[in-house]
Design an enzyme around this catalytic site. Structure first.
Site, short mmCIF file in Angstrom:
data_model
loop_
_atom_site.label_atom_id
_atom_site.label_comp_id
_atom_site.label_asym_id
_atom_site.label_seq_id
_atom_site.Cartn_x
_atom_site.Cartn_y
_atom_site.Cartn_z
N GLU A 177 50.39 51.13 -37.03
CA GLU A 177 50.83 52.02 -38.41
C GLU A 177 52.07 51.69 -38.95
O GLU A 177 52.85 52.21 -39.43
CB GLU A 177 50.61 53.41 -38.14
CG GLU A 177 49.19 53.92 -37.47
CD GLU A 177 49.09 55.19 -37.56
OE1 GLU A 177 49.93 56.02 -37.75
OE2 GLU A 177 48.08 55.94 -37.23
N GLU A 194 41.87 53.39 -34.16
CA GLU A 194 42.09 54.75 -33.70
C GLU A 194 41.66 55.70 -34.85
O GLU A 194 41.79 55.29 -35.81
CB GLU A 194 43.65 54.95 -33.79
CG GLU A 194 44.26 56.29 -33.47
CD GLU A 194 45.67 56.44 -33.49
OE1 GLU A 194 46.38 55.54 -32.77
OE2 GLU A 194 46.24 57.08 -34.12
#
Length: 526
Positions: A201, A318
């Site tokens: 991220e 994810e």
């Protein structure tokens, strides 16, 4: 002349739960068995293990306990059996998460200082840097080897960079020295890592940190060369990137700047249910209109990979539904509506793997974080893994949007598995099956040709009819681990394919049709 398309037609009659209020509606689900519309990887179902320590808290909840990669009880028999139950093919386990870019590896002559993760106000995610020592890495790999897991490991992509003051941007080149020592050690010990992922991220606008796409792409090239050099004549693992929320422009530039055959799989994250503390969470999980909104993201990711990195493929790296550890509903039966719908949708848009956050840890755990007892989504994942093959088929109907349908070739030769998700809390569906070889136009179809052979039925309902139950019934029988930690038998009800099938409100049914004539499914999955 016979049309090339093959259609399996399922006629569904809907009714209210109470017999006295029974009101039927004819619904037809068409499955095109002649051609596939997409393909997944054989280890499509994937789960994650995260780094979060017990001090990770959100919305007044601290649901991680001792479930971190660094302190999880790796000898718990349920943990091993839960992974092992997926063989064959093996379950993919991804090690990664928010703190992975703060984890260093205690290996090599000049390894970084090795300290425990600590709460530090103002630090990245309010935690200090942490450390994975090689004793712990050995124990993790023992678990993976004993359970037959396929491993994806998320590397620290911020190592060596510096953060700009009052900004989330991290500048400078990635220092690959610690990762090189770690990968080299992994190879020397014979640990089988199927793929290495670069960062978590930090793409696009990032979450707490970000890296410029040009710099990140250059670092990917460095990591690819490192992998090629260290593995030499051995089978080379895949390189995954960027492990962040989908940003079409950033992802396209990453693929263009890094160039052909660097990134093997493009990983993006999805938490479309919003924050775990939201009061709307329960309703969103049962709202077909809300669930469908994320389809455009899947489609955009698929098209971006096709247009800018055709040597690669799209993955969900994810997804936990609700972010910040999920909410109280995330570990209950109702979450399977969202989860299975996501698996079906990702498959239709050519995503090769779907990594669920998390196997254990947080409210969205597949295994209860304290007892390790499987939550309902564990059994949903297990059924998908065992029954659903790589080849995706088109399944459509013209009825209620509260009936979600997905179809694949089965794992076995000449089989099709249909997933029926009944989001309605007031409508049941009585299902009868007919075999239509698409010899007639829709207006001339009849119900005279019934489907022969047998079918397996796996009907999932919540314990006591409570959608927020942590326990699930399979064909009316409670699923639970044994006193020795063994995963229960997953046994279907076997009937003639033409026999009626009733789907109760707020329930899920997997239906596997055996020995069916479908050109797309003529050979066994591999």
């Amino acid at each position: 002349m016979r049309p090339s398309s093959f259609l399996l037609v399922i006629s569904i009659l809907s009714a209210f739960v109470l017999p006295s209020l029974c009101d039927t509606e004819n619904v037809t689900v068409d499955i095109e068995g002649a051609t596939t519309i997409a393909n997944t990887d054989r280890s499509f179902v994937c789960v994650t293990l995260d780094w979060w320590p017990a001090e990770k808290c959100n919305y007044g909840m601290c649901p991680w306990y001792q479930s971190s990669v660094l302190n999880l009880d790796l000898k718990n028999p349920i943990l091993k059996n839960a992974i092992k139950a997926f063989n064959q093919p093996p379950l993919r386990v991804r090690i990664g998460g928010s703190l992975q870019d703060q984890i260093v590896y205690k290996v090599g002559k000049n390894h970084p200082k090795c300290e425990k993760l600590k709460l530090v106000k103002g630090a990245l995610f309010d935690f200090s840097a942490g450390c994975l020592n090689m004793c712990r890495w050995k124990k993790l790999n023992k678990l993976f080897q004993d359970s037959g897991a396929v491993v994806t490991f998320g590397l620290n992509a911020l190592y060596g960079r510096s953060q700009l003051k009052n900004d989330t941007l991290w500048e400078g080149s990635w220092n690959s020295s610690n990762a090189r020592d770690f990968i080299n050690h992994t190879i020397s010990k014979g640990y089988n890592v199927d793929s290495w992922e670069f960062g978590n991220e930090i793409s696009g606008d990032g979450v707490a940190a970000k890296v410029d796409v040009k710099q990140y792409s250059q670092d990917l090239i460095v990591l690819k060369a490192l992998i090629d050099d260290l593995y030499k004549d051995k089978k080379k693992p895949m390189l995954l990137a960027p492990g962040g929320f989908f940003d079409q422009d950033w992802f396209a530039k990453m693929l263009q700047n890094s160039g052909p055959n660097v990134v093997d799989a493009v990983t993006h994250h999805i938490y479309n249910l919003g924050p775990g503390g939201s009061k709307e969470l329960f309703g969103k999980m049962q709202d077909p209109f809300f669930l469908s909104q994320i389809a455009q993201t899947f489609k955009n990711a698929e098209e971006t990979v096709k247009d800018f990195g055709p040597w690669s493929s799209a993955w969900i790296g994810e997804a936990g539904g609700a972010f910040n550890s999920g909410g109280p509903e995330s570990g209950t039966f109702v979450d399977s509506f969202w989860y299975l719908d996501q698996l079906g949708m990702a498959s239709k848009f050519n995503h090769k793997a779907y990594c669920r956050q998390a196997l254990i840890g947080g409210n969205y755990a597949l295994l209860d974080t304290q007892t390790f007892i499987p939550n309902p989504d564990y059994y949903s994942a297990l059924l998908w893994h065992r029954l659903i093959g790589r080849r995706v088929l088109q399944a459509t109907h013209q009825s209620s949007p509260y009936l979600r349908t997905y179809a694949h070739c089965g794992r076995d030769q000449n089989s099709i598995t249909l997933v029926l998700i009944n989001l309605s809390n007031s409508t049941a569906f009585n299902v009868s099956v007919q075999n239509d070889m698409n010899l007639y136009p829709p207006e001339l179809k009849t119900n005279s040709a019934t489907l022969g052979g047998q079918r397996e039925v796996y009907h999932l309902t919540p314990k006591d009819g409570n959608l927020t139950s942590h326990y699930v019934l399979l064909n009316g029988k409670l699923l639970n681990v044994s006193s020795t930690g063994e995963i229960p038998q997953i046994s279907p009800t076997i009937t003639e394919a033409s026999a009626p099938l009733r789907i109760t409100p707020s329930s899920i049914v997997f239906v596997k049709f055996r020995n069916i004539t479908a050109p797309a499914c003529a050979d066994r999955e591999n």
